[in-house]
Design a protein around this motif. Structure first.
Motif, PDB file in Angstrom:
ATOM      1  N   LEU A  44      15.107  -7.689  -6.758  1.00  0.00           N
ATOM      2  CA  LEU A  44      13.945  -7.384  -5.914  1.00  0.00           C
ATOM      3  C   LEU A  44      14.283  -7.576  -4.432  1.00  0.00           C
ATOM      4  O   LEU A  44      13.832  -6.815  -3.580  1.00  0.00           O
ATOM      5  CB  LEU A  44      12.760  -8.292  -6.246  1.00  0.00           C
ATOM      6  N   LEU A  45      15.079  -8.585  -4.161  1.00  0.00           N
ATOM      7  CA  LEU A  45      15.407  -8.920  -2.776  1.00  0.00           C
ATOM      8  C   LEU A  45      16.293  -7.868  -2.115  1.00  0.00           C
ATOM      9  O   LEU A  45      16.332  -7.767  -0.892  1.00  0.00           O
ATOM     10  CB  LEU A  45      16.080 -10.294  -2.714  1.00  0.00           C
ATOM     11  N   GLN A  46      17.005  -7.075  -2.916  1.00  0.00           N
ATOM     12  CA  GLN A  46      17.889  -6.045  -2.366  1.00  0.00           C
ATOM     13  C   GLN A  46      17.270  -4.651  -2.424  1.00  0.00           C
ATOM     14  O   GLN A  46      17.854  -3.687  -1.940  1.00  0.00           O
ATOM     15  CB  GLN A  46      19.215  -6.034  -3.132  1.00  0.00           C
ATOM     16  N   ALA A  47      16.084  -4.536  -3.004  1.00  0.00           N
ATOM     17  CA  ALA A  47      15.442  -3.233  -3.193  1.00  0.00           C
ATOM     18  C   ALA A  47      14.330  -3.025  -2.172  1.00  0.00           C
ATOM     19  O   ALA A  47      13.863  -3.967  -1.535  1.00  0.00           O
ATOM     20  CB  ALA A  47      14.875  -3.149  -4.605  1.00  0.00           C
ATOM     21  N   ASP A  48      13.940  -1.770  -2.034  1.00  0.00           N
ATOM     22  CA  ASP A  48      12.732  -1.435  -1.270  1.00  0.00           C
ATOM     23  C   ASP A  48      11.615  -1.306  -2.292  1.00  0.00           C
ATOM     24  O   ASP A  48      11.624  -0.393  -3.121  1.00  0.00           O
ATOM     25  CB  ASP A  48      12.902  -0.103  -0.526  1.00  0.00           C
ATOM     26  N   ILE A  49      10.685  -2.236  -2.245  1.00  0.00           N
ATOM     27  CA  ILE A  49       9.580  -2.265  -3.196  1.00  0.00           C
ATOM     28  C   ILE A  49       8.291  -1.912  -2.461  1.00  0.00           C
ATOM     29  O   ILE A  49       8.007  -2.452  -1.385  1.00  0.00           O
ATOM     30  CB  ILE A  49       9.417  -3.665  -3.847  1.00  0.00           C
ATOM     31  N   TYR A  50       7.541  -1.014  -3.070  1.00  0.00           N
ATOM     32  CA  TYR A  50       6.238  -0.620  -2.549  1.00  0.00           C
ATOM     33  C   TYR A  50       5.193  -1.048  -3.566  1.00  0.00           C
ATOM     34  O   TYR A  50       5.304  -0.702  -4.749  1.00  0.00           O
ATOM     35  CB  TYR A  50       6.172   0.896  -2.346  1.00  0.00           C
ATOM     36  N   VAL A  51       4.195  -1.801  -3.117  1.00  0.00           N
ATOM     37  CA  VAL A  51       3.158  -2.274  -4.034  1.00  0.00           C
ATOM     38  C   VAL A  51       1.847  -1.538  -3.752  1.00  0.00           C
ATOM     39  O   VAL A  51       1.547  -1.192  -2.615  1.00  0.00           O
ATOM     40  CB  VAL A  51       2.940  -3.807  -3.949  1.00  0.00           C
ATOM     41  N   TYR A  52       1.127  -1.284  -4.824  1.00  0.00           N
ATOM     42  CA  TYR A  52      -0.205  -0.690  -4.731  1.00  0.00           C
ATOM     43  C   TYR A  52      -1.190  -1.828  -4.940  1.00  0.00           C
ATOM     44  O   TYR A  52      -1.198  -2.467  -5.992  1.00  0.00           O
ATOM     45  CB  TYR A  52      -0.403   0.394  -5.794  1.00  0.00           C
ATOM     46  N   GLU A  53      -1.996  -2.071  -3.923  1.00  0.00           N
ATOM     47  CA  GLU A  53      -2.904  -3.223  -3.953  1.00  0.00           C
ATOM     48  C   GLU A  53      -4.327  -2.773  -3.670  1.00  0.00           C
ATOM     49  O   GLU A  53      -4.567  -1.965  -2.773  1.00  0.00           O
ATOM     50  CB  GLU A  53      -2.444  -4.234  -2.900  1.00  0.00           C
ATOM     51  N   GLN A  54      -5.261  -3.293  -4.446  1.00  0.00           N
ATOM     52  CA  GLN A  54      -6.693  -3.096  -4.208  1.00  0.00           C
ATOM     53  C   GLN A  54      -7.340  -4.472  -4.140  1.00  0.00           C
ATOM     54  O   GLN A  54      -6.646  -5.480  -4.247  1.00  0.00           O
ATOM     55  CB  GLN A  54      -7.321  -2.253  -5.326  1.00  0.00           C
ATOM     56  N   ASP A  55      -8.659  -4.501  -4.021  1.00  0.00           N
ATOM     57  CA  ASP A  55      -9.414  -5.759  -3.872  1.00  0.00           C
ATOM     58  C   ASP A  55      -8.980  -6.841  -4.843  1.00  0.00           C
ATOM     59  O   ASP A  55      -8.852  -7.996  -4.485  1.00  0.00           O
ATOM     60  CB  ASP A  55     -10.913  -5.516  -4.082  1.00  0.00           C
ATOM     61  N   GLY A  57      -6.127  -7.336  -6.257  1.00  0.00           N
ATOM     62  CA  GLY A  57      -4.713  -7.664  -6.284  1.00  0.00           C
ATOM     63  C   GLY A  57      -3.795  -6.476  -6.533  1.00  0.00           C
ATOM     64  O   GLY A  57      -4.198  -5.320  -6.499  1.00  0.00           O
ATOM     65  N   ILE A  58      -2.543  -6.794  -6.803  1.00  0.00           N
ATOM     66  CA  ILE A  58      -1.515  -5.780  -7.023  1.00  0.00           C
ATOM     67  C   ILE A  58      -1.727  -5.155  -8.403  1.00  0.00           C
ATOM     68  O   ILE A  58      -1.797  -5.857  -9.406  1.00  0.00           O
ATOM     69  CB  ILE A  58      -0.106  -6.402  -6.907  1.00  0.00           C
ATOM     70  N   GLN A  59      -1.813  -3.823  -8.421  1.00  0.00           N
ATOM     71  CA  GLN A  59      -2.049  -3.095  -9.666  1.00  0.00           C
ATOM     72  C   GLN A  59      -0.809  -2.342 -10.136  1.00  0.00           C
ATOM     73  O   GLN A  59      -0.734  -1.932 -11.278  1.00  0.00           O
ATOM     74  CB  GLN A  59      -3.218  -2.130  -9.478  1.00  0.00           C
ATOM     75  N   GLY A  60       0.150  -2.165  -9.218  1.00  0.00           N
ATOM     76  CA  GLY A  60       1.365  -1.469  -9.593  1.00  0.00           C
ATOM     77  C   GLY A  60       2.380  -1.532  -8.475  1.00  0.00           C
ATOM     78  O   GLY A  60       2.076  -1.987  -7.373  1.00  0.00           O
ATOM     79  N   PHE A  61       3.601  -1.063  -8.775  1.00  0.00           N
ATOM     80  CA  PHE A  61       4.638  -1.047  -7.744  1.00  0.00           C
ATOM     81  C   PHE A  61       5.723  -0.048  -8.125  1.00  0.00           C
ATOM     82  O   PHE A  61       5.826   0.389  -9.280  1.00  0.00           O
ATOM     83  CB  PHE A  61       5.239  -2.442  -7.538  1.00  0.00           C
ATOM     84  N   ALA A  62       6.519   0.323  -7.133  1.00  0.00           N
ATOM     85  CA  ALA A  62       7.680   1.182  -7.337  1.00  0.00           C
ATOM     86  C   ALA A  62       8.846   0.529  -6.607  1.00  0.00           C
ATOM     87  O   ALA A  62       8.668  -0.068  -5.545  1.00  0.00           O
ATOM     88  CB  ALA A  62       7.427   2.583  -6.786  1.00  0.00           C
ATOM     89  N   GLY A  63      10.037   0.657  -7.186  1.00  0.00           N
ATOM     90  CA  GLY A  63      11.222   0.046  -6.587  1.00  0.00           C
ATOM     91  C   GLY A  63      12.333   1.048  -6.374  1.00  0.00           C
ATOM     92  O   GLY A  63      12.656   1.829  -7.270  1.00  0.00           O
ATOM     93  N   MET A  64      12.893   1.048  -5.172  1.00  0.00           N
ATOM     94  CA  MET A  64      14.004   1.932  -4.819  1.00  0.00           C
ATOM     95  C   MET A  64      15.236   1.111  -4.484  1.00  0.00           C
ATOM     96  O   MET A  64      15.153   0.113  -3.765  1.00  0.00           O
ATOM     97  CB  MET A  64      13.647   2.783  -3.593  1.00  0.00           C
ATOM     98  N   MET A  65      16.372   1.556  -5.002  1.00  0.00           N
ATOM     99  CA  MET A  65      17.684   0.999  -4.643  1.00  0.00           C
ATOM    100  C   MET A  65      18.470   2.171  -4.059  1.00  0.00           C
ATOM    101  O   MET A  65      18.888   3.059  -4.828  1.00  0.00           O
ATOM    102  CB  MET A  65      18.407   0.440  -5.859  1.00  0.00           C
ATOM    103  N   ASP A  66      18.604   2.212  -2.744  1.00  0.00           N
ATOM    104  CA  ASP A  66      19.201   3.357  -2.054  1.00  0.00           C
ATOM    105  C   ASP A  66      18.407   4.614  -2.420  1.00  0.00           C
ATOM    106  O   ASP A  66      17.221   4.666  -2.157  1.00  0.00           O
ATOM    107  CB  ASP A  66      20.696   3.477  -2.360  1.00  0.00           C
ATOM    108  N   ASP A  67      19.042   5.598  -3.058  1.00  0.00           N
ATOM    109  CA  ASP A  67      18.312   6.814  -3.441  1.00  0.00           C
ATOM    110  C   ASP A  67      18.056   6.864  -4.954  1.00  0.00           C
ATOM    111  O   ASP A  67      17.960   7.928  -5.554  1.00  0.00           O
ATOM    112  CB  ASP A  67      19.048   8.068  -2.970  1.00  0.00           C
TER     113      ASP A  67
END
Length: 141
Positions: A44-55, A57-67
């Protein structure tokens, strides 16, 4: 709202990661996912993580490692609400091209990616699980 991952998100993101993998990959023993937990948490610390958050809390996420899209994970309670699509749109906005791997038996995910203009570029076997998987790719037009 989609935002970048923060360290305080780690516990919730990992909870979603584990629950989603065990549930959507019932053809892989749950012990496998448990054995991967620590290394994924470190990645997780080396990836680009995008979280989807609503009132609530976090409901989902996507993780990218380079491309490489390591995955889109949405809490079971919030599926089929467009969250995965929004996360994928965010990835498409930020990455002109990327690939991912998805298990052939995870038909729901395969269908989702096909609907979202990704294409299957190859078929292989995941060495860890010995399950058939697809490499899929997307490129900005």
């Amino acid at each position: 709202m989609i935002r970048k991952f923060e360290m305080k998100d780690t516990e919730r993101v990992m909870q979603i990661w584990l629950e989603v993998n065990i549930e959507t990959h019932d053809f892989v023993p749950s012990d496998y996912w448990l054995s991967q937990y620590q290394s994924v948490q470190e990645q997780l610390l080396q990836a680009d993580i995008y979280v989807y958050e609503q009132d609530n809390g976090i409901q989902g996420f996507a993780g990218m490692m380079d491309d490489y899209l390591a995955g889109i994970f949405v809490d079971k309670k919030f599926r089929s609400m467009g969250i995965g699509k929004k996360l994928l749109e965010c990835i498409k906005k930020n990455y002109p091209a990327f690939s991912l791997n998805v298990y052939q038996k995870n038909q729901r995910a395969v269908d989702f990616y096909l609907r979202e203009d990704l294409s299957v570029v190859s078929k292989g076997i995941d060495e860890d699980t010995e399950e058939t998987d697809y490499t899929m790719a997307w490129k900005q037009k």
